[in-house]
Design a protein around this motif. Sequence first.
Motif, PDB file in Angstrom:
ATOM      1  N   ALA A  37       6.676 -11.869  32.689  1.00  0.00           N
ATOM      2  CA  ALA A  37       7.365 -11.527  31.452  1.00  0.00           C
ATOM      3  C   ALA A  37       7.079 -10.105  31.008  1.00  0.00           C
ATOM      4  N   SER A  38       8.144  -9.396  30.587  1.00  0.00           N
ATOM      5  CA  SER A  38       7.938  -8.114  29.917  1.00  0.00           C
ATOM      6  C   SER A  38       7.179  -8.349  28.619  1.00  0.00           C
ATOM      7  N   ARG A  39       6.614  -7.309  28.066  1.00  0.00           N
ATOM      8  CA  ARG A  39       5.744  -7.486  26.898  1.00  0.00           C
ATOM      9  C   ARG A  39       6.460  -8.132  25.728  1.00  0.00           C
ATOM     10  N   ASN A  40       7.632  -7.630  25.376  1.00  0.00           N
ATOM     11  CA  ASN A  40       8.279  -8.205  24.189  1.00  0.00           C
ATOM     12  C   ASN A  40       8.943  -9.542  24.490  1.00  0.00           C
ATOM     13  N   TYR A  41       9.422  -9.752  25.733  1.00  0.00           N
ATOM     14  CA  TYR A  41       9.947 -11.074  26.069  1.00  0.00           C
ATOM     15  C   TYR A  41       8.836 -12.123  26.018  1.00  0.00           C
ATOM     16  N   GLY A  42       7.655 -11.773  26.559  1.00  0.00           N
ATOM     17  CA  GLY A  42       6.535 -12.707  26.518  1.00  0.00           C
ATOM     18  C   GLY A  42       6.136 -13.061  25.098  1.00  0.00           C
ATOM     19  N   CYS A  43       6.131 -12.064  24.200  1.00  0.00           N
ATOM     20  CA  CYS A  43       5.777 -12.341  22.802  1.00  0.00           C
ATOM     21  C   CYS A  43       6.824 -13.227  22.140  1.00  0.00           C
ATOM     22  N   TRP A  44       8.094 -13.005  22.452  1.00  0.00           N
ATOM     23  CA  TRP A  44       9.131 -13.867  21.882  1.00  0.00           C
ATOM     24  C   TRP A  44       9.030 -15.268  22.452  1.00  0.00           C
ATOM     25  N   GLU A  45       8.794 -15.383  23.765  1.00  0.00           N
ATOM     26  CA  GLU A  45       8.747 -16.695  24.405  1.00  0.00           C
ATOM     27  C   GLU A  45       7.591 -17.531  23.872  1.00  0.00           C
ATOM     28  N   ARG A  46       6.429 -16.883  23.649  1.00  0.00           N
ATOM     29  CA  ARG A  46       5.260 -17.638  23.189  1.00  0.00           C
ATOM     30  C   ARG A  46       5.277 -17.911  21.694  1.00  0.00           C
ATOM     31  N   TRP A  47       5.845 -17.001  20.913  1.00  0.00           N
ATOM     32  CA  TRP A  47       5.664 -17.073  19.464  1.00  0.00           C
ATOM     33  C   TRP A  47       6.963 -17.058  18.666  1.00  0.00           C
ATOM     34  N   GLY A  48       8.116 -17.000  19.318  1.00  0.00           N
ATOM     35  CA  GLY A  48       9.366 -16.884  18.571  1.00  0.00           C
ATOM     36  C   GLY A  48       9.599 -18.012  17.586  1.00  0.00           C
ATOM     37  N   SER A  49       9.187 -19.222  17.949  1.00  0.00           N
ATOM     38  CA  SER A  49       9.398 -20.363  17.050  1.00  0.00           C
ATOM     39  C   SER A  49       8.326 -20.465  15.972  1.00  0.00           C
ATOM     40  N   ARG A  50       7.253 -19.680  16.073  1.00  0.00           N
ATOM     41  CA  ARG A  50       6.172 -19.718  15.080  1.00  0.00           C
ATOM     42  C   ARG A  50       5.563 -18.325  14.925  1.00  0.00           C
ATOM     43  N   PHE A  51       6.464 -17.360  14.724  1.00  0.00           N
ATOM     44  CA  PHE A  51       6.048 -15.966  14.710  1.00  0.00           C
ATOM     45  C   PHE A  51       5.164 -15.611  13.515  1.00  0.00           C
ATOM     46  N   GLN A  52       5.091 -16.491  12.534  1.00  0.00           N
ATOM     47  CA  GLN A  52       4.217 -16.239  11.382  1.00  0.00           C
ATOM     48  C   GLN A  52       2.902 -17.011  11.473  1.00  0.00           C
ATOM     49  N   ALA A  53       2.636 -17.642  12.609  1.00  0.00           N
ATOM     50  CA  ALA A  53       1.415 -18.438  12.757  1.00  0.00           C
ATOM     51  C   ALA A  53       0.188 -17.535  12.692  1.00  0.00           C
ATOM     52  N   PRO A  54      -0.759 -17.778  11.797  1.00  0.00           N
ATOM     53  CA  PRO A  54      -1.916 -16.891  11.664  1.00  0.00           C
ATOM     54  C   PRO A  54      -2.807 -16.883  12.898  1.00  0.00           C
ATOM     55  N   GLU A  55      -2.781 -17.967  13.700  1.00  0.00           N
ATOM     56  CA  GLU A  55      -3.650 -17.997  14.879  1.00  0.00           C
ATOM     57  C   GLU A  55      -3.246 -16.974  15.937  1.00  0.00           C
ATOM     58  N   MET A  56      -2.025 -16.441  15.851  1.00  0.00           N
ATOM     59  CA  MET A  56      -1.621 -15.419  16.805  1.00  0.00           C
ATOM     60  C   MET A  56      -2.565 -14.220  16.759  1.00  0.00           C
ATOM     61  N   ALA A  57      -3.094 -13.908  15.581  1.00  0.00           N
ATOM     62  CA  ALA A  57      -3.951 -12.730  15.427  1.00  0.00           C
ATOM     63  C   ALA A  57      -5.185 -12.804  16.314  1.00  0.00           C
ATOM     64  N   THR A  58      -5.706 -13.996  16.544  1.00  0.00           N
ATOM     65  CA  THR A  58      -6.908 -14.135  17.381  1.00  0.00           C
ATOM     66  C   THR A  58      -6.573 -14.597  18.793  1.00  0.00           C
TER      67      THR A  58
END
Length: 354
Positions: A37-58
């Motif tokens: 995955a490209s960097r932004n595709y990977g971020c969308w694929e992993r977090w697009g449905s929960r992009f505000q999840a605080p656990e992403m920060a860690t």
Amino acid sequence: MRLVRLLAAALIALAAVIVVVLPSSPAAAHGSVINPASRNYGCWERWGSRFQAPEMATEDPMCWQAWQANPNAMWNWNGLYRENLGGNHQGNVPDGQLCSGGRAEGGRYNAMDTVGNWRPTNVGTSFSLRLQDQASHGADYIRVYVTRAGYDPTTQPLRWSDLTLVNQIGNTPASQWQPAPQGVQIDIPVSVPGRTGRAMFYTIWQASHMDQSYYFCSDVNFGGSGGNPTNPPTNPPTNQPTNPPTTPPTTPPAGPGSCTATYSQVGSWSGGFQADVRVTAGTAAIRSWTVTLTFGGGQQVAQVWNASATTSGSTATVRNAAYNGALNAGASTTFGFLGSGTSGTPTLSCTATT
């Protein structure tokens, strides 16, 4: 009364201004490298449905900084391109800005250049890089580079001098690409013998419909521990990059109508994981296939692409899509899925019809 009506109209107008509608999926156009995955595709694929999840920060701090910098870079994962560069990529994309395509789209993708520990995809030294073209543009050419041995993407900005060309294809109309759920896709074999550890692949896709250049950074880990460590997937290059890659079955075929399935974990996070399954026909061509995955730790298949699935508890029955059921003898196709629970390797079985 007239004053009340005017105030009400003003409040309605103000509400229309401040309402923000966040997209649930990217615009159906253009494309990206989706594996690794490209960097932004990977971020969308992993977090697009929960992009505000605080656990992403860690759990995924580089994606966290990218979402904070500009969420549209992920919603528009398929739009990282520049126009009218005349093929002069090095002259228009400065060192340190390669992952953003030289600050494409007014700086929307600048966070892709941020140096740090981006989550890598575990790969072997020979595999096929997949580019998805949602708009069926086709390609004047596609060039795939890998960073030199000793380059550390977690601490160093990417420069042109860090890259080595490992494969390229010329003019390839979209009609020669493989069907995809949206548009078409193409697998480009790459082989980097002897490499270990962290690296980055850099892909330039020159689309055919106009002078439009796409730039993709894909972080990888050669020989990583993701997937099944006792049976890693193998993806030897083929002579024809416009055809699906072939992978030998991991066990001897049982005879006509047989198939095998090989599991490979792509990534994991707290409460979920992503994996690919490669289906390979046996000694005879097949018309359709069915793969059964049974997890032993309560995991469940949540979302599937390039196939359809039905689930019962920790068992998922996955059937081919309309476009990838027919396979010649020894030929392969791949489907992917998102799972819930702690990552683990399932028991797989494959059946086929001739």
